[in-house]
Design a protein around this motif. Structure first.
Motif, PDB file in Angstrom:
ATOM      1  N   ARG A 178      32.367  38.630  50.381  1.00  0.00           N
ATOM      2  CA  ARG A 178      32.247  37.537  51.344  1.00  0.00           C
ATOM      3  C   ARG A 178      31.780  36.256  50.665  1.00  0.00           C
ATOM      4  O   ARG A 178      32.234  35.167  50.991  1.00  0.00           O
ATOM      5  CB  ARG A 178      31.265  37.929  52.452  1.00  0.00           C
ATOM      6  N   GLY A 179      30.865  36.410  49.727  1.00  0.00           N
ATOM      7  CA  GLY A 179      30.406  35.234  48.998  1.00  0.00           C
ATOM      8  C   GLY A 179      31.525  34.580  48.225  1.00  0.00           C
ATOM      9  O   GLY A 179      31.644  33.356  48.176  1.00  0.00           O
ATOM     10  N   LEU A 180      32.398  35.393  47.628  1.00  0.00           N
ATOM     11  CA  LEU A 180      33.521  34.845  46.885  1.00  0.00           C
ATOM     12  C   LEU A 180      34.524  34.165  47.800  1.00  0.00           C
ATOM     13  O   LEU A 180      35.171  33.194  47.417  1.00  0.00           O
ATOM     14  CB  LEU A 180      34.230  35.962  46.110  1.00  0.00           C
ATOM     15  N   GLN A 181      34.680  34.660  49.014  1.00  0.00           N
ATOM     16  CA  GLN A 181      35.667  34.103  49.927  1.00  0.00           C
ATOM     17  C   GLN A 181      35.062  33.091  50.888  1.00  0.00           C
ATOM     18  O   GLN A 181      35.671  32.751  51.890  1.00  0.00           O
ATOM     19  CB  GLN A 181      36.336  35.233  50.720  1.00  0.00           C
ATOM     20  N   GLY A 182      33.882  32.615  50.576  1.00  0.00           N
ATOM     21  CA  GLY A 182      33.288  31.583  51.409  1.00  0.00           C
ATOM     22  C   GLY A 182      32.787  32.080  52.739  1.00  0.00           C
ATOM     23  O   GLY A 182      32.763  31.333  53.722  1.00  0.00           O
ATOM     24  N   GLY A 183      32.405  33.355  52.827  1.00  0.00           N
ATOM     25  CA  GLY A 183      31.808  33.867  54.054  1.00  0.00           C
ATOM     26  C   GLY A 183      32.682  34.799  54.843  1.00  0.00           C
ATOM     27  O   GLY A 183      32.239  35.410  55.796  1.00  0.00           O
ATOM     28  N   GLU A 184      33.956  34.941  54.482  1.00  0.00           N
ATOM     29  CA  GLU A 184      34.857  35.811  55.223  1.00  0.00           C
ATOM     30  C   GLU A 184      35.518  36.788  54.257  1.00  0.00           C
ATOM     31  O   GLU A 184      36.086  36.392  53.253  1.00  0.00           O
ATOM     32  CB  GLU A 184      35.939  34.991  55.931  1.00  0.00           C
ATOM     33  N   ALA A 185      35.444  38.063  54.591  1.00  0.00           N
ATOM     34  CA  ALA A 185      36.086  39.080  53.771  1.00  0.00           C
ATOM     35  C   ALA A 185      37.498  39.302  54.269  1.00  0.00           C
ATOM     36  O   ALA A 185      37.715  39.799  55.359  1.00  0.00           O
ATOM     37  CB  ALA A 185      35.288  40.389  53.819  1.00  0.00           C
ATOM     38  N   GLY A 186      38.494  38.906  53.494  1.00  0.00           N
ATOM     39  CA  GLY A 186      39.887  39.053  53.895  1.00  0.00           C
ATOM     40  C   GLY A 186      40.467  40.340  53.358  1.00  0.00           C
ATOM     41  O   GLY A 186      39.771  41.301  53.042  1.00  0.00           O
ATOM     42  N   GLN A 187      41.801  40.362  53.265  1.00  0.00           N
ATOM     43  CA  GLN A 187      42.495  41.553  52.811  1.00  0.00           C
ATOM     44  C   GLN A 187      42.636  41.520  51.284  1.00  0.00           C
ATOM     45  O   GLN A 187      42.463  40.497  50.643  1.00  0.00           O
ATOM     46  CB  GLN A 187      43.880  41.615  53.469  1.00  0.00           C
ATOM     47  N   GLY A 188      43.023  42.666  50.703  1.00  0.00           N
ATOM     48  CA  GLY A 188      43.307  42.725  49.275  1.00  0.00           C
ATOM     49  C   GLY A 188      42.078  42.562  48.408  1.00  0.00           C
ATOM     50  O   GLY A 188      42.081  41.748  47.490  1.00  0.00           O
ATOM     51  N   VAL A 189      41.021  43.331  48.680  1.00  0.00           N
ATOM     52  CA  VAL A 189      39.777  43.189  47.928  1.00  0.00           C
ATOM     53  C   VAL A 189      39.995  43.509  46.452  1.00  0.00           C
ATOM     54  O   VAL A 189      39.519  42.791  45.563  1.00  0.00           O
ATOM     55  CB  VAL A 189      38.685  44.097  48.526  1.00  0.00           C
ATOM     56  N   HIS A 190      40.755  44.568  46.173  1.00  0.00           N
ATOM     57  CA  HIS A 190      40.967  44.957  44.784  1.00  0.00           C
ATOM     58  C   HIS A 190      41.703  43.857  44.025  1.00  0.00           C
ATOM     59  O   HIS A 190      41.335  43.503  42.900  1.00  0.00           O
ATOM     60  CB  HIS A 190      41.765  46.265  44.721  1.00  0.00           C
ATOM     61  N   ARG A 191      42.757  43.294  44.627  1.00  0.00           N
ATOM     62  CA  ARG A 191      43.501  42.221  43.972  1.00  0.00           C
ATOM     63  C   ARG A 191      42.635  40.980  43.807  1.00  0.00           C
ATOM     64  O   ARG A 191      42.699  40.285  42.793  1.00  0.00           O
ATOM     65  CB  ARG A 191      44.755  41.910  44.789  1.00  0.00           C
ATOM     66  N   LEU A 192      41.808  40.696  44.817  1.00  0.00           N
ATOM     67  CA  LEU A 192      40.893  39.551  44.718  1.00  0.00           C
ATOM     68  C   LEU A 192      39.972  39.710  43.516  1.00  0.00           C
ATOM     69  O   LEU A 192      39.806  38.782  42.712  1.00  0.00           O
ATOM     70  CB  LEU A 192      40.067  39.428  45.997  1.00  0.00           C
ATOM     71  N   LEU A 193      39.379  40.893  43.377  1.00  0.00           N
ATOM     72  CA  LEU A 193      38.460  41.116  42.273  1.00  0.00           C
ATOM     73  C   LEU A 193      39.192  41.110  40.930  1.00  0.00           C
ATOM     74  O   LEU A 193      38.662  40.603  39.937  1.00  0.00           O
ATOM     75  CB  LEU A 193      37.723  42.446  42.471  1.00  0.00           C
ATOM     76  N   MET A 194      40.399  41.660  40.888  1.00  0.00           N
ATOM     77  CA  MET A 194      41.182  41.621  39.654  1.00  0.00           C
ATOM     78  C   MET A 194      41.401  40.182  39.212  1.00  0.00           C
ATOM     79  O   MET A 194      41.232  39.836  38.046  1.00  0.00           O
ATOM     80  CB  MET A 194      42.527  42.308  39.870  1.00  0.00           C
ATOM     81  N   ASP A 195      41.779  39.331  40.172  1.00  0.00           N
ATOM     82  CA  ASP A 195      42.043  37.929  39.839  1.00  0.00           C
ATOM     83  C   ASP A 195      40.784  37.235  39.352  1.00  0.00           C
ATOM     84  O   ASP A 195      40.810  36.479  38.365  1.00  0.00           O
ATOM     85  CB  ASP A 195      42.605  37.199  41.067  1.00  0.00           C
ATOM     86  N   ARG A 196      39.665  37.452  40.044  1.00  0.00           N
ATOM     87  CA  ARG A 196      38.437  36.745  39.687  1.00  0.00           C
ATOM     88  C   ARG A 196      37.882  37.207  38.344  1.00  0.00           C
ATOM     89  O   ARG A 196      37.550  36.401  37.487  1.00  0.00           O
ATOM     90  CB  ARG A 196      37.374  36.959  40.776  1.00  0.00           C
ATOM     91  N   VAL A 197      37.776  38.513  38.161  1.00  0.00           N
ATOM     92  CA  VAL A 197      37.126  38.991  36.937  1.00  0.00           C
ATOM     93  C   VAL A 197      38.003  38.781  35.709  1.00  0.00           C
ATOM     94  O   VAL A 197      37.499  38.504  34.619  1.00  0.00           O
ATOM     95  CB  VAL A 197      36.714  40.479  37.065  1.00  0.00           C
ATOM     96  N   ALA A 198      39.328  38.887  35.884  1.00  0.00           N
ATOM     97  CA  ALA A 198      40.200  38.656  34.734  1.00  0.00           C
ATOM     98  C   ALA A 198      40.072  37.219  34.257  1.00  0.00           C
ATOM     99  O   ALA A 198      40.104  36.933  33.054  1.00  0.00           O
ATOM    100  CB  ALA A 198      41.650  38.962  35.104  1.00  0.00           C
ATOM    101  N   GLU A 199      39.915  36.312  35.192  1.00  0.00           N
ATOM    102  CA  GLU A 199      39.828  34.894  34.855  1.00  0.00           C
ATOM    103  C   GLU A 199      38.485  34.534  34.232  1.00  0.00           C
ATOM    104  O   GLU A 199      38.394  33.667  33.366  1.00  0.00           O
ATOM    105  CB  GLU A 199      40.051  34.070  36.126  1.00  0.00           C
ATOM    106  N   LEU A 200      37.416  35.202  34.680  1.00  0.00           N
ATOM    107  CA  LEU A 200      36.072  34.756  34.338  1.00  0.00           C
ATOM    108  C   LEU A 200      35.316  35.665  33.365  1.00  0.00           C
ATOM    109  O   LEU A 200      34.218  35.335  32.952  1.00  0.00           O
ATOM    110  CB  LEU A 200      35.245  34.601  35.613  1.00  0.00           C
ATOM    111  N   HIS A 201      35.911  36.804  32.997  1.00  0.00           N
ATOM    112  CA  HIS A 201      35.183  37.715  32.121  1.00  0.00           C
ATOM    113  C   HIS A 201      34.939  37.095  30.748  1.00  0.00           C
ATOM    114  O   HIS A 201      33.870  37.261  30.151  1.00  0.00           O
ATOM    115  CB  HIS A 201      35.938  39.036  31.982  1.00  0.00           C
TER     116      HIS A 201
END
Length: 797
Positions: free
Chosen positions: A161-184
């Motif tokens: 929710r923090g990553l999505q600005g307060g709302e948890a949408g769909q595709g949590v796994h894809r969301l995390l893949m995108d974020r961590v791949a970019e920022l690791h």
């Protein structure tokens, strides 16, 4: 020995930093230095020559061999360096006999060689391999899954929710893949000694104050409504002011803090302007609005800080899981190997012993594209070589900060400042071009010569632009008689001004390419665009016009109907309930691969066929299965696939074999996603080559066509966070939340980090522009989006 040979044999190895502009002959300079060292008695194994790509490294070695061969055939031998023909032949024979000991390659290949020699000391497993492509993505996906399965559900949901600005949408796994791949990679750049580097520092949080309470919000909103507004000449309250006051109060009451700060009187106050509609803001209104600004700062500051802290928590978990998997499976990326080597090249004699060669001379090309991790690994070896006697060891660094276009991949041209500061090297600038005509170079001089004057860039961007221009010298052509021309034309109307892809403009550029190709079929034409999407679109436009162009940047194979039909069969194997995929199988020649009488409406038939395909993929692999399917389709009586579809089917089979070789996974859905994103080369002997500006680095063409050069120099979007480095070549000392431009004046520390990031983005943008304009030998054709004012213009000479 002749006097010339004696001079070469007693040559003192060069220690120099050469800034070589585009086309100035840097490859010639490097090959000359290598030949000089060999002629002075250096063994091939004692020379480490490195550049950014394997192709460029091959060009350097090829240049050395070709020049020695030509010198051996010429009666007078080689002119620069001056060597007689018999000496050139001796050196050529020496290099060829010891070709296996020649250290000409990329830094990554050298680091990999060292890592294999010191694997146990570096903590690497006994058996390890380099990982990339689908196999590495699959490993990272497993790391995300392990991170989620080992986490508290409620806590993970809050982080998302923090990553999505307060709302948890769909595709949590894809969301995390995108974020961590970019920022690791950023996570690993953060200073490990920093107390709390993620989010706002403790002193900023202390000055921020607590989050606003509801009673403060309501009181401030009411105070804004009571504030005084200017009156008209008739003595009535100014309607614009009344409207702005009411809107500000409503936004405060609704706690729409970003909306509140982005408009009206308060927007001016944030920017230090205490006027509105040319009238001063009364104190009775300014004070409550400033209280509202303070509330917004507190609310937005804490929300942004929590999002950044949530991201840091995710990255910590991901880092643990992915490093565990890499160690267990022995799969590492080039960057992992480089980081493991930081500080390890200080081993001196032990390093030379294990490499079975003593490195006495280092020649580094394209140094502006070196990353910080590569520099930290290489720096001890460079220092060790430079610490030796001047007549025994040499260092040549060739760079051009103006061509640093790989910042997104870690390239850091400002490392050169550290080299100038810490090492004593002779400096030389090469700006005379052996490639381009003076007409082309006049365009380059005109474009970059006017940047520092202002009017083109924002005031905040000017200091960064001037720092970039410190390395720019006026370009002059070596061959004065070369003809040339520059043509600038306005494209057709109808494209969106903010679109990253402009179809009408690209179509107009394709028409011009056809004209050029027909007028001079032997000419090499380079069409350079900003994005891979642009490459695909231009390839399609040229194909429709009958031009056989080469797509250097690569395009996905899914632009072929035949490939899409085969992929529909795999999609059905993954999801038998996908009616669209079943219909596509039944309605295309791919139906030959299904049982006779297969009907797309039958769920039972689809499930039976899907099970059969999955079992076969498990047993044989994707490459053999796809090869058999393609063979069946081609040999089936009926309409023969078009040559292009035939080529695409072959490329799909190659992708299947790559997938199998890398052990990326078995699920068809994973293979489908990879195929849709993976780009394959479209080689061609045609004179028209389409690619991105990044892919054109190091190439040259007779004519260059630039159809989307007028887009923003700065990258789109800021991402999740902004990294700040206290020193250019030091670690990241603070990671701030990425804030919108309207909010930055409220957070000076984040604004400083933002300016640092914007400078890096502007530097990449200016360098991309420079690279694009300097690829041409004779002609440059630029297409600009129409502004409704300027007609097409052209200059020639």
């Amino acid at each position: 020995m002749t006097r010339t040979e004696e001079a070469v044999s007693t040559l003192v190895p060069a220690r120099e930093l050469v800034v070589a502009s585009a086309g100035a002959g840097k490859t010639y300079r490097l090959s000359s230095r290598i030949i000089e060292l060999l002629a002075a008695g250096a063994e091939p194994s004692e020379v480490l020559a490195s550049t950014f790509t394997r192709k460029a490294a091959g060009e350097i070695l090829e240049r050395v061999l070709v020049r020695l061969a030509r010198g051996a055939l010429e009666p007078d031998g080689m002119k620069d360096p001056a060597l007689p023909s018999h000496r050139c032949l001796e050196l050529l024979a020496t290099v060829v006999r010891r070709l296996h000991t020649v250290n000409v390659g990329t830094l990554d290949s050298f680091f990999q060689r060292v890592a294999r020699a010191f694997g146990l000391e570096l903590g690497l497993p006994p058996v390890w391999t380099l990982s990339g492509g689908p196999a590495d993505e699959a490993l990272r996906a497993r790391a995300v899954s392990a991170m989620l399965s080992g986490s508290d559900r409620a806590e993970t949901l809050e982080l998302v929710r923090g990553l999505q600005g307060g709302e948890a949408g769909q595709g949590v796994h894809r969301l995390l893949m995108d974020r961590v791949a970019e920022l690791h990679d950023l996570y690993r750049e953060v200073d490990p000694s920093a107390a709390d580097p993620w989010g706002f520092p403790a002193e900023v949080l202390a000055g921020l104050g607590p989050e606003p309470e509801r009673r403060e919000v309501e009181a401030t909103a009411a105070a804004v409504l009571e504030g005084e507004v200017p009156t008209t000449k008739a003595g009535t309250p100014n309607r614009n002011w009344v409207k702005a006051r009411h809107e500000a109060s409503e936004l405060i009451l609704g706690e729409d803090w970003e909306g509140f700060l982005s408009k009206g009187i308060q927007k001016n106050l944030v920017q230090g302007d205490r006027t509105y509609y040319r009238a001063p803001v009364p104190d009775s209104l300014a004070e409550p609005l400033e209280e509202g600004i303070d509330l917004a700062r507190r609310a937005l500051g804490w929300a942004a800080h929590r999002r950044t802290q949530a991201l840091a928590a995710l990255l910590r978990r991901y880092h643990h899981e992915v490093e565990t998997l890499r160690a267990r499976e022995g799969r590492y990326r080039f960057d992992d190997v480089t980081r493991a080597l930081e500080g390890e090249l200080e081993r001196g004699p032990e390093l030379h012993y294990r490499l079975d060669s003593r490195i006495r001379h280092i020649l580094l090309d394209e140094f502006q594209d070196t990353s910080l991790s590569q520099w930290r690994a290489l720096r001890p070896l460079l220092a060790e070589v430079l610490s030796g006697h001047r007549d025994e060891r040499g260092v040549v660094i060739v760079a051009d900060p103006k061509q640093s276009i790989y910042g997104w991949r870690g390239g850091e041209p400002r490392i050169l400042d550290g080299i100038k500061r810490d090492f004593v090297l002779e400096r030389e600038s090469l700006s005379e071009s052996f490639r381009s005509s003076q007409m082309v170079l006049d365009l380059v001089n005109q474009v970059f010569g006017g940047l520092a004057a202002g009017g083109v860039l924002d005031e905040e961007q000017l200091p960064a632009a001037r720092r970039w221009l410190e390395g720019f010298d006026r370009h002059e052509a070596h061959f004065k008689a070369l003809p040339g021309y520059v043509r600038i034309r306005s494209g057709p109307e109808g494209d969106s001004a903010r679109a990253s892809l402009r179809p009408r403009l690209l179509a107009a550029a394709a028409e011009r390419v056809v004209e050029l190709h027909q007028a001079c079929p032997a000419a090499e034409i380079g069409v350079l665009v900003r994005t891979n999407r642009g490459v695909g679109r231009l390839m399609a436009e040229l194909r429709r016009r009958g031009v056989d162009a080469s797509g250097e940047g690569g395009v996905p194979v899914v632009d072929s109907p035949a490939v899409l039909s085969l992929l529909a069969l795999l999609r059905m194997a993954d999801h038998p309930g996908d009616v669209a995929a079943r219909y596509q199988v039944a309605a295309t020649p791919v139906a030959e691969l299904a049982p006779p009488g297969f009907h797309y409406r039958s769920v039972d038939e689809a499930e039976a066929l899907a099970r059969k395909i999955r079992r076969r993929l498990l047993r044989e692999g994707y490459g053999p299965v796809l090869a058999d399917w393609v063979r069946t389709l081609v040999e089936t009586p009926g309409e023969e696939p078009a040559p292009r579809d035939h080529r695409r089917l072959g490329q799909l089979v190659e992708l299947g074999h790559r997938w199998d070789a890398e052990g990326a996974g078995l699920r068809p859905g994973d293979f489908l996603r990879w195929v849709q994103d993976e780009r394959v080369q479209e080689p061609s002997s045609a004179g028209v080559r389409v690619m991105t500006v990044h892919q054109s680095k190091g190439l040259e063409f007779d004519v260059v066509v630039l159809p989307d050069l007028d887009q923003s120099l700065l990258p789109r979007g800021r991402g999740e966070v902004i990294a700040f480095r206290s020193d250019v070549d030091g670690p990241v000392t603070q990671v701030f939340p990425a804030l919108k431009s309207a909010l930055l004046p409220l957070f000076p520390e984040a604004r400083a980090a933002s300016l640092q990031g914007d400078e890096a983005g502007l530097r990449d943008g200016l360098s991309s522009l420079y690279v694009a304009l300097t690829r041409a030998r004779f002609g440059v054709e630029i297409f600009l989006a129409p502004d409704g004012k300027n007609p097409s213009t052209a200059t020639s000479g």
